[in-house]
Design a protein around this motif. Structure first.
Motif, short mmCIF file in Angstrom:
data_model
loop_
_atom_site.label_atom_id
_atom_site.label_comp_id
_atom_site.label_asym_id
_atom_site.label_seq_id
_atom_site.Cartn_x
_atom_site.Cartn_y
_atom_site.Cartn_z
N LEU A 192 -71.03 84.48 -38.36
CA LEU A 192 -71.69 83.40 -37.61
C LEU A 192 -71.00 83.15 -36.27
O LEU A 192 -71.66 82.77 -35.29
N ILE A 206 -72.46 85.64 -33.91
CA ILE A 206 -73.82 85.24 -33.54
C ILE A 206 -73.76 84.11 -32.51
O ILE A 206 -74.48 84.13 -31.51
N THR A 207 -72.86 83.14 -32.74
CA THR A 207 -72.68 82.05 -31.78
C THR A 207 -72.22 82.58 -30.43
O THR A 207 -72.67 82.14 -29.38
N TYR A 261 -74.49 81.65 -27.42
CA TYR A 261 -73.97 80.56 -26.59
C TYR A 261 -72.81 80.96 -25.68
O TYR A 261 -72.37 80.17 -24.87
N TYR A 275 -66.83 79.73 -31.10
CA TYR A 275 -66.88 78.53 -31.93
C TYR A 275 -67.38 77.36 -31.11
O TYR A 275 -66.94 77.16 -29.98
N THR A 285 -73.36 70.79 -33.15
CA THR A 285 -74.28 71.38 -34.12
C THR A 285 -75.16 72.40 -33.40
O THR A 285 -75.65 72.15 -32.30
N ASN A 286 -75.33 73.56 -34.03
CA ASN A 286 -76.21 74.58 -33.46
C ASN A 286 -76.94 75.28 -34.59
O ASN A 286 -76.76 74.96 -35.75
N THR A 324 -76.57 78.04 -36.02
CA THR A 324 -75.79 78.75 -37.03
C THR A 324 -75.42 77.83 -38.20
O THR A 324 -75.14 78.31 -39.29
N ASP A 325 -75.43 76.53 -37.97
CA ASP A 325 -75.23 75.59 -39.08
C ASP A 325 -76.38 75.69 -40.07
O ASP A 325 -76.19 75.63 -41.28
N ILE A 356 -78.22 78.42 -40.47
CA ILE A 356 -78.07 79.72 -41.12
C ILE A 356 -77.05 79.62 -42.26
O ILE A 356 -77.26 80.14 -43.35
N SER A 357 -75.95 78.93 -42.02
CA SER A 357 -74.92 78.74 -43.04
C SER A 357 -75.47 77.98 -44.24
O SER A 357 -75.23 78.34 -45.39
N TYR A 416 -77.79 80.21 -46.15
CA TYR A 416 -77.00 81.22 -46.88
C TYR A 416 -76.50 80.64 -48.21
O TYR A 416 -76.65 81.26 -49.26
#
Length: 99
Positions: free
Chosen positions: A27, A30-31, A35, A39, A43-44, A46-47, A49-50, A53
């Protein structure tokens, strides 16, 4: 289905640690691609996606996530049945394990 002995705290801890590291790195990249930072505190997506998951992977992989599969343990209901979407939703959001 008969349950074997539940996994102990240590093996569950290290399975979660390994899972967090692997998924966190994926992640993070991906971020970085989206972006420009590895890290972000904000909030984006990928939160999301997590969250998905943790919610969906055990349902489709019969109780496994990456870290638990590596350590040979899996998430099951207390009855020994495979987890369902509702079971995982309650587990992820509320932190309970319904029967």
């Amino acid at each position: 289905m008969v349950l074997e002995r539940p996994a102990g705290f240590g093996v569950r801890f290290f399975a979660n640690l390994v899972d967090s590291i692997i998924v966190g790195i994926i992640l993070g990249f991906i971020t970085l691609l989206v972006y420009g930072e590895f890290y972000m505190q904000d909030t984006n997506f990928t939160d999301l996606i997590s969250f998905l998951y943790l919610l969906l992977t055990p349902v489709f992989w019969r109780g496994y996530v990456i870290g638990k599969r590596i350590f040979g343990i899996r998430i099951v209901k207390t009855s020994g049945e495979n987890v369902t979407f509702v079971t995982m939703l309650l587990r992820v959001i509320v932190g309970v394990s319904p029967m």
